[in-house]
Design a protein around this motif. Sequence first.
Motif, PDB file in Angstrom:
ATOM      1  N   LYS A  24       0.909  -1.236  -0.004  1.00  0.00           N
ATOM      2  CA  LYS A  24      -0.038   0.238  -0.052  1.00  0.00           C
ATOM      3  C   LYS A  24       1.001   1.284  -0.029  1.00  0.00           C
ATOM      4  O   LYS A  24       0.864   2.122  -0.800  1.00  0.00           O
ATOM      5  CB  LYS A  24      -0.899  -0.141   1.116  1.00  0.00           C
ATOM      6  N   ALA A  25       1.703   1.385   0.943  1.00  0.00           N
ATOM      7  CA  ALA A  25       2.472   2.505   0.883  1.00  0.00           C
ATOM      8  C   ALA A  25       3.325   2.685  -0.294  1.00  0.00           C
ATOM      9  O   ALA A  25       3.533   3.822  -0.900  1.00  0.00           O
ATOM     10  CB  ALA A  25       3.423   2.375   2.185  1.00  0.00           C
ATOM     11  N   ASP A  26       3.884   1.552  -1.091  1.00  0.00           N
ATOM     12  CA  ASP A  26       4.893   1.764  -2.100  1.00  0.00           C
ATOM     13  C   ASP A  26       3.660   2.379  -3.475  1.00  0.00           C
ATOM     14  O   ASP A  26       4.061   3.131  -4.131  1.00  0.00           O
ATOM     15  CB  ASP A  26       5.175   0.341  -2.655  1.00  0.00           C
ATOM     16  N   MET A  27       2.474   1.918  -3.509  1.00  0.00           N
ATOM     17  CA  MET A  27       1.408   2.196  -4.340  1.00  0.00           C
ATOM     18  C   MET A  27       1.091   3.856  -4.204  1.00  0.00           C
ATOM     19  O   MET A  27       1.207   4.448  -5.161  1.00  0.00           O
ATOM     20  CB  MET A  27       0.210   1.596  -4.216  1.00  0.00           C
ATOM     21  N   ILE A  28       1.225   4.428  -2.720  1.00  0.00           N
ATOM     22  CA  ILE A  28       0.710   5.821  -2.712  1.00  0.00           C
ATOM     23  C   ILE A  28       2.127   6.545  -3.074  1.00  0.00           C
ATOM     24  O   ILE A  28       1.915   7.561  -3.428  1.00  0.00           O
ATOM     25  CB  ILE A  28       0.334   5.671  -1.147  1.00  0.00           C
ATOM     26  N   HIS A  29       3.313   6.080  -2.667  1.00  0.00           N
ATOM     27  CA  HIS A  29       4.328   6.793  -3.047  1.00  0.00           C
ATOM     28  C   HIS A  29       4.483   7.112  -4.538  1.00  0.00           C
ATOM     29  O   HIS A  29       4.902   8.032  -4.810  1.00  0.00           O
ATOM     30  CB  HIS A  29       5.446   5.894  -2.739  1.00  0.00           C
ATOM     31  N   ILE A  30       4.198   5.991  -5.249  1.00  0.00           N
ATOM     32  CA  ILE A  30       4.026   6.209  -6.851  1.00  0.00           C
ATOM     33  C   ILE A  30       3.211   7.389  -7.082  1.00  0.00           C
ATOM     34  O   ILE A  30       3.523   8.147  -8.225  1.00  0.00           O
ATOM     35  CB  ILE A  30       3.753   4.877  -7.430  1.00  0.00           C
ATOM     36  N   LEU A  31       2.130   7.212  -6.645  1.00  0.00           N
ATOM     37  CA  LEU A  31       0.758   8.332  -6.939  1.00  0.00           C
ATOM     38  C   LEU A  31       1.493   9.493  -6.506  1.00  0.00           C
ATOM     39  O   LEU A  31       1.069  10.515  -7.260  1.00  0.00           O
ATOM     40  CB  LEU A  31      -0.637   8.097  -6.521  1.00  0.00           C
ATOM     41  N   GLN A  32       2.147   9.651  -5.309  1.00  0.00           N
ATOM     42  CA  GLN A  32       2.329  11.198  -4.896  1.00  0.00           C
ATOM     43  C   GLN A  32       3.581  11.642  -5.783  1.00  0.00           C
ATOM     44  O   GLN A  32       3.563  12.628  -6.174  1.00  0.00           O
ATOM     45  CB  GLN A  32       3.043  11.000  -3.564  1.00  0.00           C
ATOM     46  N   GLU A  33       4.394  10.747  -6.190  1.00  0.00           N
ATOM     47  CA  GLU A  33       5.410  10.988  -7.306  1.00  0.00           C
ATOM     48  C   GLU A  33       4.857  11.621  -8.489  1.00  0.00           C
ATOM     49  O   GLU A  33       5.180  12.619  -8.945  1.00  0.00           O
ATOM     50  CB  GLU A  33       6.486   9.950  -7.480  1.00  0.00           C
ATOM     51  N   GLN A  34       3.906  11.061  -8.985  1.00  0.00           N
ATOM     52  CA  GLN A  34       3.163  11.290 -10.305  1.00  0.00           C
ATOM     53  C   GLN A  34       2.243  12.737 -10.056  1.00  0.00           C
ATOM     54  O   GLN A  34       2.131  13.549 -11.034  1.00  0.00           O
ATOM     55  CB  GLN A  34       2.199  10.391 -10.747  1.00  0.00           C
ATOM     56  N   GLU A  35       2.066  12.932  -8.928  1.00  0.00           N
ATOM     57  CA  GLU A  35       1.367  14.265  -8.505  1.00  0.00           C
ATOM     58  C   GLU A  35       2.449  15.236  -8.345  1.00  0.00           C
ATOM     59  O   GLU A  35       2.201  16.757  -8.455  1.00  0.00           O
ATOM     60  CB  GLU A  35       0.528  14.078  -7.282  1.00  0.00           C
ATOM     61  N   GLY A  36       3.798  15.064  -8.494  1.00  0.00           N
ATOM     62  CA  GLY A  36       4.614  16.126  -8.383  1.00  0.00           C
ATOM     63  C   GLY A  36       4.972  16.403  -6.841  1.00  0.00           C
ATOM     64  O   GLY A  36       5.451  17.471  -6.520  1.00  0.00           O
ATOM     65  N   ASN A  37       4.569  15.503  -5.913  1.00  0.00           N
ATOM     66  CA  ASN A  37       4.718  15.641  -4.731  1.00  0.00           C
ATOM     67  C   ASN A  37       5.928  14.607  -4.056  1.00  0.00           C
ATOM     68  O   ASN A  37       6.433  13.815  -4.835  1.00  0.00           O
ATOM     69  CB  ASN A  37       3.597  15.363  -3.689  1.00  0.00           C
ATOM     70  N   ASN A  38       6.275  15.173  -3.012  1.00  0.00           N
ATOM     71  CA  ASN A  38       7.443  14.153  -2.257  1.00  0.00           C
ATOM     72  C   ASN A  38       6.777  13.009  -1.943  1.00  0.00           C
ATOM     73  O   ASN A  38       5.782  13.048  -1.024  1.00  0.00           O
ATOM     74  CB  ASN A  38       7.913  14.931  -0.998  1.00  0.00           C
ATOM     75  N   PRO A  39       7.207  11.630  -2.120  1.00  0.00           N
ATOM     76  CA  PRO A  39       6.751  10.403  -1.697  1.00  0.00           C
ATOM     77  C   PRO A  39       6.972  10.363   0.019  1.00  0.00           C
ATOM     78  O   PRO A  39       7.696   9.333   0.220  1.00  0.00           O
ATOM     79  CB  PRO A  39       7.266   9.432  -2.518  1.00  0.00           C
ATOM     80  N   CYS A  40       5.982  10.695   0.666  1.00  0.00           N
ATOM     81  CA  CYS A  40       6.423  10.852   2.021  1.00  0.00           C
ATOM     82  C   CYS A  40       5.356  10.003   3.072  1.00  0.00           C
ATOM     83  O   CYS A  40       5.502   9.947   4.268  1.00  0.00           O
ATOM     84  CB  CYS A  40       6.150  12.394   2.569  1.00  0.00           C
ATOM     85  N   TYR A  41       4.394   9.453   2.247  1.00  0.00           N
ATOM     86  CA  TYR A  41       3.493   8.580   2.967  1.00  0.00           C
ATOM     87  C   TYR A  41       3.951   7.754   4.043  1.00  0.00           C
ATOM     88  O   TYR A  41       5.034   6.909   3.677  1.00  0.00           O
ATOM     89  CB  TYR A  41       2.482   7.835   1.859  1.00  0.00           C
ATOM     90  N   ALA A  42       3.596   7.729   5.155  1.00  0.00           N
ATOM     91  CA  ALA A  42       4.270   6.975   6.343  1.00  0.00           C
ATOM     92  C   ALA A  42       5.777   6.888   6.683  1.00  0.00           C
ATOM     93  O   ALA A  42       6.257   6.048   6.953  1.00  0.00           O
ATOM     94  CB  ALA A  42       3.817   5.317   6.178  1.00  0.00           C
ATOM     95  N   THR A  43       6.124   7.925   6.454  1.00  0.00           N
ATOM     96  CA  THR A  43       7.466   8.092   6.637  1.00  0.00           C
ATOM     97  C   THR A  43       7.936   9.332   7.671  1.00  0.00           C
ATOM     98  O   THR A  43       8.995   9.459   8.165  1.00  0.00           O
ATOM     99  CB  THR A  43       8.385   8.764   5.269  1.00  0.00           C
ATOM    100  N   LYS A  44       6.753   9.791   8.273  1.00  0.00           N
ATOM    101  CA  LYS A  44       6.948  10.943   9.347  1.00  0.00           C
ATOM    102  C   LYS A  44       7.672  11.990   8.890  1.00  0.00           C
ATOM    103  O   LYS A  44       8.270  13.016   9.315  1.00  0.00           O
ATOM    104  CB  LYS A  44       7.743  10.456  10.620  1.00  0.00           C
ATOM    105  N   GLN A  45       7.623  12.306   7.582  1.00  0.00           N
ATOM    106  CA  GLN A  45       8.447  13.574   6.958  1.00  0.00           C
ATOM    107  C   GLN A  45       7.335  14.445   6.346  1.00  0.00           C
ATOM    108  O   GLN A  45       7.722  15.078   5.601  1.00  0.00           O
ATOM    109  CB  GLN A  45       9.378  13.105   5.903  1.00  0.00           C
TER     110      GLN A  45
END
Length: 62
Positions: A24-45
Motif C-alpha cells: 500500500k505505501a509503495d502504491m501511494i508513493h508512486i501516486l505522490q510522485e506522479q502528482e509532483g509531490n514528495n513520496p512521504c506517505y508513512a515516513t514521518k516527513q
Amino acid sequence: MPTIKEIKAIAKDRAIELPKKAKKADMIHILQEQEGNNPCYATKQCNIDVCLWYKDCQKAIK
C-alpha cells in the motif's frame, strides 16, 4: 482511509500503472510522485494536512 482497491482505482483513473505486488505505501508513493509531490506517505516527513493521504498516513506511522 483509502483501501488497496480504491488506490488502484485512483491509479487507473490517472492512467498510472502500479506494480502488481506493491505494498500500500509503495502504491501511494508512486501516486505522490506522479502528482509532483514528495513520496512521504508513512515516513514521518510530512506536515501537509491537505494531502489526500494525510489521515491514513498519520494512522500508518503510529
